[in-house]
Design an enzyme around this catalytic site. Structure first.
Site, PDB file in Angstrom:
ATOM      1  N   GLY A  13       0.851  -1.189   0.000  1.00  0.00           N
ATOM      2  CA  GLY A  13       0.000   0.000   0.000  1.00  0.00           C
ATOM      3  C   GLY A  13       0.888   1.240   0.000  1.00  0.00           C
ATOM      4  N   GLN A 234     -11.674   4.307  14.760  1.00  0.00           N
ATOM      5  CA  GLN A 234     -12.567   5.343  14.221  1.00  0.00           C
ATOM      6  C   GLN A 234     -13.748   4.776  13.431  1.00  0.00           C
ATOM      7  OE1 GLN A 234     -11.302   8.105  10.790  1.00  0.00           O
ATOM      8  NE2 GLN A 234     -11.441   9.436  12.562  1.00  0.00           N
ATOM      9  N   HIS A 236     -16.417   6.011  10.810  1.00  0.00           N
ATOM     10  CA  HIS A 236     -16.662   7.131   9.891  1.00  0.00           C
ATOM     11  C   HIS A 236     -18.164   7.378   9.839  1.00  0.00           C
ATOM     12  CE1 HIS A 236     -16.771   9.515   6.264  1.00  0.00           C
ATOM     13  NE2 HIS A 236     -15.458   9.515   6.202  1.00  0.00           N
ATOM     14  N   HIS A 346     -13.874   2.175  10.307  1.00  0.00           N
ATOM     15  CA  HIS A 346     -13.083   2.783   9.249  1.00  0.00           C
ATOM     16  C   HIS A 346     -11.571   2.733   9.444  1.00  0.00           C
ATOM     17  CE1 HIS A 346     -12.374   5.349   5.867  1.00  0.00           C
ATOM     18  NE2 HIS A 346     -11.836   6.312   6.597  1.00  0.00           N
TER      19      HIS A 346
HETATM   20  C1  LIG Z   1     -12.753   3.465   1.750  1.00  0.00           C
HETATM   21  C2  LIG Z   1     -11.622   4.220   2.388  1.00  0.00           C
HETATM   22  C3  LIG Z   1     -11.385   5.536   2.051  1.00  0.00           C
HETATM   23  C4  LIG Z   1     -10.327   6.244   2.630  1.00  0.00           C
HETATM   24  N1  LIG Z   1     -10.113   7.543   2.257  1.00  0.00           N
HETATM   25  C5  LIG Z   1      -9.052   8.205   2.774  1.00  0.00           C
HETATM   26  C6  LIG Z   1      -8.748   9.527   2.352  1.00  0.00           C
HETATM   27  O1  LIG Z   1      -9.402  10.106   1.497  1.00  0.00           O
HETATM   28  N2  LIG Z   1      -7.696  10.153   2.908  1.00  0.00           N
HETATM   29  C7  LIG Z   1      -6.909   9.551   3.851  1.00  0.00           C
HETATM   30  O2  LIG Z   1      -5.956  10.173   4.317  1.00  0.00           O
HETATM   31  N3  LIG Z   1      -7.176   8.283   4.256  1.00  0.00           N
HETATM   32  C8  LIG Z   1      -8.214   7.607   3.736  1.00  0.00           C
HETATM   33  N4  LIG Z   1      -8.462   6.318   4.145  1.00  0.00           N
HETATM   34  C9  LIG Z   1      -7.518   5.644   5.047  1.00  0.00           C
HETATM   35  C10 LIG Z   1      -6.292   5.179   4.266  1.00  0.00           C
HETATM   36  O3  LIG Z   1      -6.640   4.908   2.938  1.00  0.00           O
HETATM   37  C11 LIG Z   1      -5.669   3.930   4.868  1.00  0.00           C
HETATM   38  O4  LIG Z   1      -5.457   4.122   6.239  1.00  0.00           O
HETATM   39  C12 LIG Z   1      -4.326   3.659   4.197  1.00  0.00           C
HETATM   40  O5  LIG Z   1      -4.470   3.592   2.802  1.00  0.00           O
HETATM   41  C13 LIG Z   1      -3.624   2.407   4.691  1.00  0.00           C
HETATM   42  O6  LIG Z   1      -2.449   2.263   3.932  1.00  0.00           O
HETATM   43  P1  LIG Z   1      -1.335   1.237   4.318  1.00  0.00           P
HETATM   44  O7  LIG Z   1      -0.193   1.441   3.359  1.00  0.00           O
HETATM   45  O8  LIG Z   1      -1.033   1.327   5.750  1.00  0.00           O
HETATM   46  O9  LIG Z   1      -1.996  -0.191   4.080  1.00  0.00           O
HETATM   47  P2  LIG Z   1      -2.914  -0.765   2.886  1.00  0.00           P
HETATM   48  O10 LIG Z   1      -3.059   0.161   1.751  1.00  0.00           O
HETATM   49  O11 LIG Z   1      -4.127  -1.324   3.506  1.00  0.00           O
HETATM   50  O12 LIG Z   1      -2.012  -1.964   2.350  1.00  0.00           O
HETATM   51  C14 LIG Z   1      -1.731  -3.097   3.138  1.00  0.00           C
HETATM   52  C15 LIG Z   1      -0.789  -3.979   2.371  1.00  0.00           C
HETATM   53  O13 LIG Z   1      -0.334  -5.019   3.211  1.00  0.00           O
HETATM   54  C16 LIG Z   1      -0.425  -6.260   2.557  1.00  0.00           C
HETATM   55  N5  LIG Z   1      -0.603  -7.296   3.581  1.00  0.00           N
HETATM   56  C17 LIG Z   1      -1.408  -7.268   4.669  1.00  0.00           C
HETATM   57  N6  LIG Z   1      -1.275  -8.400   5.366  1.00  0.00           N
HETATM   58  C18 LIG Z   1      -0.346  -9.164   4.731  1.00  0.00           C
HETATM   59  C19 LIG Z   1       0.218 -10.442   4.950  1.00  0.00           C
HETATM   60  N7  LIG Z   1      -0.115 -11.204   5.999  1.00  0.00           N
HETATM   61  N8  LIG Z   1       1.123 -10.907   4.048  1.00  0.00           N
HETATM   62  C20 LIG Z   1       1.475 -10.157   2.972  1.00  0.00           C
HETATM   63  N9  LIG Z   1       0.974  -8.945   2.720  1.00  0.00           N
HETATM   64  C21 LIG Z   1       0.074  -8.460   3.584  1.00  0.00           C
HETATM   65  C22 LIG Z   1      -1.613  -6.103   1.617  1.00  0.00           C
HETATM   66  O14 LIG Z   1      -1.516  -7.014   0.559  1.00  0.00           O
HETATM   67  C23 LIG Z   1      -1.425  -4.651   1.164  1.00  0.00           C
HETATM   68  O15 LIG Z   1      -0.513  -4.585   0.082  1.00  0.00           O
HETATM   69  C24 LIG Z   1      -9.503   5.606   3.577  1.00  0.00           C
HETATM   70  C25 LIG Z   1      -9.740   4.282   3.917  1.00  0.00           C
HETATM   71  C26 LIG Z   1     -10.792   3.590   3.345  1.00  0.00           C
HETATM   72  C27 LIG Z   1     -11.025   2.171   3.771  1.00  0.00           C
END
Ligand SMILES: Cc1cc2nc3c(=O)[nH]c(=O)nc-3n(C[C@H](O)[C@H](O)[C@H](O)COP(=O)(O)OP(=O)(O)OC[C@H]3O[C@@H](n4cnc5c(N)ncnc54)[C@H](O)[C@@H]3O)c2cc1C
Length: 578
Positions: A13, A234, A236, A346
């Site tokens: 991500g 949180q 939403h 959320h």
């Molecule tokens: C619908 C929605 C809308 C949102 N809108 C906003 C917004 O407009 N602005 C904002 O600031 N925030 C927003 N958020 C919050 C924000 O998008 C998320 O908090 C953020 O994208 C999380 O990013 P991340 O890189 O931490 O993890 P993620 O993007 O969730 O990625 C997790 C990664 O970990 C990998 N992974 C997980 N477990 C394992 C495992 N056991 N083995 C291998 N790989 C694994 C997955 O494959 C993935 O690639 C939103 C959230 C949602 C749900």
């Protein structure tokens, strides 16, 4: 199979990819259980905050102030300062990598309003959210993935990480199952970054993707690392009724309003200054209050989000995706009809505790676990404290993902691989074997359903001691049932039932830590609202909770960590009035 890299990043991500970008001279593996661009970051809609001041005057210090206040003062203030300051550079870095932001008439990055973001220390709303229509996260993820591919990052797609390896008091690798073949792989590395996202699937009504199962938090927890502030979850305010799919706050940023069953725009009554753009915890509670007062639509448990007055053109240009969600999931036409909504699970403010370089710390004295990093939603830095402001997560990913990458670059230049423990893959192998050979007759779907229902009933917007104790007993029972789960599909090839069941185990751990945190915290702060302790209590509770795993759901160990404040009267904890 054995692999050796300098760095293993778990998660593709925003946080994982931003870190990978900072390591051009290292051998880096990114492991992800879903295809990279399927990560939940791609679902982010509304925007990413940075005090660029493109539309009106703005300052990073105002952004910091809003973040600290929005988090109801459970925020580590030096971390919030870094977030607000570094946000500006991080956004320009993304712009230069090609992220197609919406533009102002003179070609600069356009900015819109979002809840809790204000000018001049709370005077009124400010335009701080940079955005790409209502698909900001999608654009961000695509841009980063293209950059990563260009930089020869090695991806292991559809690999499910099942264990974190440690030796000599350091982190030294991970073990993963290749989903396609069922084969177990050991990855040996100098540094490991968890960027595995959140655990919103613990609730029945959620905005989170199916992959948001709390994997990273649980894997760390199982290895004796505490989870911090898990009670701070949180909800939403605007999820589609019953479905939970998110209608971004951007709808209210553009002028959308909440409407109750009596046809009243009720937020004006509760929050005369910020109205519909008050922070999310407050808006969610106002909705629940309206429903309790019998002001839900037709006396039911939902209210409306109304964007009709924005007109068809603005809706099509600024909110195309979310209005399509309303059409597709509920059959409602937002141009002419108000959209039924309710609060939806959320975002995790809590998670694996880290310092501001994303290094994981394992106790109340900030002792680091050498070689282990966490960033993004899986981590708790803590910039969001008790409540995250909209658009502050994407900025957290890029700011602390970047800092993680930079610190890892420094660290791997100075250190060697720690040796792997004996039989490094044994825990993961046993986990999988046990699951495939179990004939206990229990169904994973049943356990998941019970868990999600219990969390929605008793660990939601409003909490009580009684409800939380009930939830804890339920989890205790579900953990026993989980041990008896029997799979119908016993094969190794692309066994999605096996994957989902392993993930369910992660979710149970996260739920357990959340309930314990919520039970001990006898106050109301940010997203954690206790009907039996409705006031914030800075004397006893201006501190982070740390939960350490025990044998059973009931016997965890709890510890606490001070919140770091800075010496500036502007940031002194005060009542959160808007
Ligand atoms: C619908 C929605 C809308 C949102 N809108 C906003 C917004 O407009 N602005 C904002 O600031 N925030 C927003 N958020 C919050 C924000 O998008 C998320 O908090 C953020 O994208 C999380 O990013 P991340 O890189 O931490 O993890 P993620 O993007 O969730 O990625 C997790 C990664 O970990 C990998 N992974 C997980 N477990 C394992 C495992 N056991 N083995 C291998 N790989 C694994 C997955 O494959 C993935 O690639 C939103 C959230 C949602 C749900």
């Amino acid at each position: 199979m054995y692999h050796k890299f300098d760095v293993v990043i778990v998660g593709a991500g925003g946080a994982g990819l931003m870190a990978a970008m900072q390591l051009p001279n290292a051998s880096v593996a990114v492991l992800t259980k879903v295809y990279p661009t399927r990560s939940h970051t791609g679902a982010a809609q509304g925007g990413v905050a940075a005090a660029l001041g493109n539309q009106e005057e703005d300052h990073w210090k105002w952004h910091m102030y809003d973040t600290v206040k929005g988090g109801d003062y459970l925020v580590d203030q030096p971390a919030a300062e870094i977030l607000a300051r570094d946000a500006i550079d991080a956004i320009y870095e993304l712009e230069h990598r090609g992220l197609p932001f919406n533009r102002t008439a003179d070609g600069r990055i356009d900015q819109r309003r979002f809840g809790g973001h204000t000018r001049n220390f709370g005077e009124g709303p400010v335009r701080r959210a940079c955005y790409a229509a209502d698909r900001t996260g999608h654009m961000l993820l695509q841009t980063m993935y293209q950059s990563a591919v260009k930089n020869q990052v090695r991806f292991f797609n559809e690999f499910l990480v099942l264990d974190l390896l440690m030796s000599e008091g350091r982190a030294c690798g991970v073990v993963a199952m290749e989903i396609r073949t069922g084969e177990i792989h050991t990855f040996h590395a100098k540094a490991i970054l968890f960027a595995t996202g959140g655990y919103g699937r613990a609730w029945r009504v959620t905005s989170n993707a199916f992959a948001c199962m709390g994997d990273g938090m649980s894997l760390a927890y199982r290895r004796g690392i505490p989870l911090q502030d898990m009670e701070m979850y949180q909800f939403h305010p605007t999820g589609l009724y019953k479905v939970g799919v998110l209608l971004s706050e951007a709808a209210r940023g553009e002028g959308g309003k909440l409407l109750n069953g009596k046809g009243e725009y009720f937020m004006e009554r509760y929050m005369p200054t910020l109205k519909d753009l008050a922070p999310r915890d407050i808006v969610s509670r106002c909705i629940i209050q309206e429903i309790k007062d019998g002001n839900g639509v037709d006396g039911k448990d939902y209210v409306y989000l109304d964007v009709r007055h924005l007109g068809a053109q603005t809706i099509a240009e600024k909110l195309p995706d979310i209005t399509d969600f309303a059409r597709n999931y509920l059959g409602v036409e937002p141009i002419t009809e108000p959209v039924p909504i309710q609060p939806t699970a959320h975002y995790a403010m809590g998670g694996i505790p880290t310092d501001t370089d994303a290094r994981v710390v394992i106790d109340g004295n900030w002792t680091p676990l050498i070689g282990f990093y966490a960033a993004g939603e899986v981590a708790s830095v803590s910039v969001h404290g008790a409540n995250r402001l909209g658009t502050n997560s994407l900025v957290d990913l890029i700011v602390f993902g970047r800092r993680a990458g930079k610190d890892i670059a420094r660290f791997i230049a100075q250190s060697d691989h720690a040796p792997l423990p004996d039989k490094p893959d044994s825990t993961a192998r046993e986990l999988v074997e046990r699951m495939l050979s179990s004939n206990g007759g229990e169904s994973a779907a049943h356990v998941r359903n019970e868990l999600q229902g219990e969390m929605l009933d008793n660990v939601f917007v409003e909490r009580t001691e009684r409800g939380l104790r009930h939830a804890l007993d339920t989890i205790d029972g579900l953990q026993e049932s989980y041990k008896r789960v029997q799979l119908q599909d016993k094969s190794k090839l692309f066994n999605t039932e096996l994957v989902e069941t392993l993930e369910l185990g992660f979710l149970l751990d996260c739920a357990e830590a959340t309930i314990h945190g919520a039970l001990v915290r006898q106050e109301s702060r940010g997203a954690h609202f206790r009907l039996d302790y409705p006031k914030r209590d800075d004397v006893n509770w201006l501190k982070h909770t740390l939960v350490y795993k025990g044998e059973k759901a009931h016997d965890v160990r709890l510890d606490y960590k001070d919140v770091i404040l800075i010496d500036d009267p502007v940031f002194k904890p005060k009542e959160r009035k808007y």
